[in-house]
Design an enzyme around this catalytic site. Structure first.
Site, PDB file in Angstrom:
ATOM      1  N   CYS A  86      21.808   5.853  58.557  1.00  0.00           N
ATOM      2  CA  CYS A  86      22.029   4.943  57.427  1.00  0.00           C
ATOM      3  C   CYS A  86      22.132   3.498  57.928  1.00  0.00           C
ATOM      4  O   CYS A  86      21.161   2.938  58.400  1.00  0.00           O
ATOM      5  CB  CYS A  86      23.237   5.401  56.625  1.00  0.00           C
ATOM      6  SG  CYS A  86      23.283   4.774  54.926  1.00  0.00           S
ATOM      7  N   HIS A 203      22.302  11.647  55.818  1.00  0.00           N
ATOM      8  CA  HIS A 203      23.482  11.832  56.657  1.00  0.00           C
ATOM      9  C   HIS A 203      23.616  13.290  57.122  1.00  0.00           C
ATOM     10  O   HIS A 203      24.203  14.111  56.406  1.00  0.00           O
ATOM     11  CB  HIS A 203      24.741  11.463  55.875  1.00  0.00           C
ATOM     12  CG  HIS A 203      24.928  10.002  55.667  1.00  0.00           C
ATOM     13  ND1 HIS A 203      25.704   9.209  56.488  1.00  0.00           N
ATOM     14  CD2 HIS A 203      24.430   9.174  54.706  1.00  0.00           C
ATOM     15  CE1 HIS A 203      25.688   7.965  56.052  1.00  0.00           C
ATOM     16  NE2 HIS A 203      24.927   7.914  54.971  1.00  0.00           N
ATOM     17  N   GLU A 205      25.621  14.360  59.394  1.00  0.00           N
ATOM     18  CA  GLU A 205      27.038  14.623  59.675  1.00  0.00           C
ATOM     19  C   GLU A 205      27.816  14.994  58.419  1.00  0.00           C
ATOM     20  O   GLU A 205      28.899  15.572  58.498  1.00  0.00           O
ATOM     21  CB  GLU A 205      27.679  13.412  60.372  1.00  0.00           C
ATOM     22  CG  GLU A 205      28.083  12.261  59.477  1.00  0.00           C
ATOM     23  CD  GLU A 205      26.947  11.370  59.010  1.00  0.00           C
ATOM     24  OE1 GLU A 205      27.230  10.309  58.414  1.00  0.00           O
ATOM     25  OE2 GLU A 205      25.773  11.724  59.230  1.00  0.00           O
TER      26      GLU A 205
END
Length: 230
Positions: A86, A203, A205
């Site tokens: 990002c 993302h 994660e």
């Protein structure tokens, strides 16, 4: 192997990364303040999402001048690995480690959603635990996530097979209807020519912990661990 997570003023996804690397994978992880310059102990550096320096001027424009960035450039030259997520992609494009740029989303709206993403290739360390052309679901959260490159740069990126992820339908169809932010060629993630730098707007994660639903992103971190510790 050891992870390092860069922390800029305004970073807000740095702890998300360490929760996966240190908390779930039990991998040594060091939080690296942006003014540090010695990262020689690290194998994988993660430039996380958030709002580095409040995204003043433009995303990543100030962060590129942080002292740690020269060390990251040297880290890449040594063949070590860098992952930008990002806002981290903005920083990596600003400093020249990745081609192209990220501009305002089509429609000029901030998007927060879970979207299908197609894995274009699995012959790089980032995606070895996926299947080529596999469709996974990852969260996105950005207002300036539209990938853009001029014609010559885009041709080089495509010709060199630097696109690692594209936005798609759940069935893998790639078109404007399944492109959430208007990214050119539906590009969601790219690598440098050497393949040791990855930048992606989705993302992984945030899709790596069963406790919050969805683990499609965990394979990226597990693949890194498996290859770098074997």
């Amino acid at each position: 192997m050891k992870f390092g997570v860069i922390v800029f003023p305004g970073s807000n996804c740095d702890r998300d990364i360490s929760t996966i690397t240190q908390g779930i994978l039990d991998a040594p992880t060091r939080m690296v303040w942006h003014q540090e310059t010695d990262i020689s102990d690290l194998d994988v550096v993660v430039v996380p999402g958030g709002f580095s320096y409040g995204d003043y001027l433009r995303c990543g424009a100030i962060a590129q001048f942080s002292p740690v960035m020269n060390s990251i450039i040297e880290h890449v030259k040594q063949g070590k690995y860098v992952l930008g997520i990002c806002n981290g992609v903005h920083v990596l494009t600003e400093v020249g480690l990745l081609p192209g740029a990220l501009i305002s989303n089509r429609g000029l709206h901030f998007i927060c959603d879970r979207v299908p993403v197609k894995v274009e290739r699995n012959d790089l360390i980032w995606t070895t635990d996926y299947q080529a052309q596999e469709v996974i679901t990852l969260p996105i959260a950005h207002g300036e996530g539209c990938y853009y490159a001029d014609e010559d740069t885009l041709k080089a990126v495509e010709d060199n097979n630097q696109v690692l992820f594209r936005y798609s339908s759940a069935m893998g169809k790639i078109n404007a209807d399944n492109n959430p932010n208007g990214s050119i060629n539906s590009i969601a993630g790219i690598v440098n020519q050497q393949g040791n730098v990855l930048g992606m707007m989705p993302h992984p994660e945030r899709a790596a912990d069963k406790g919050i639903g969805g683990t499609d992103g965990l394979a990226m971190f597990e693949g890194l661990m498996n290859l770098l510790t074997s």
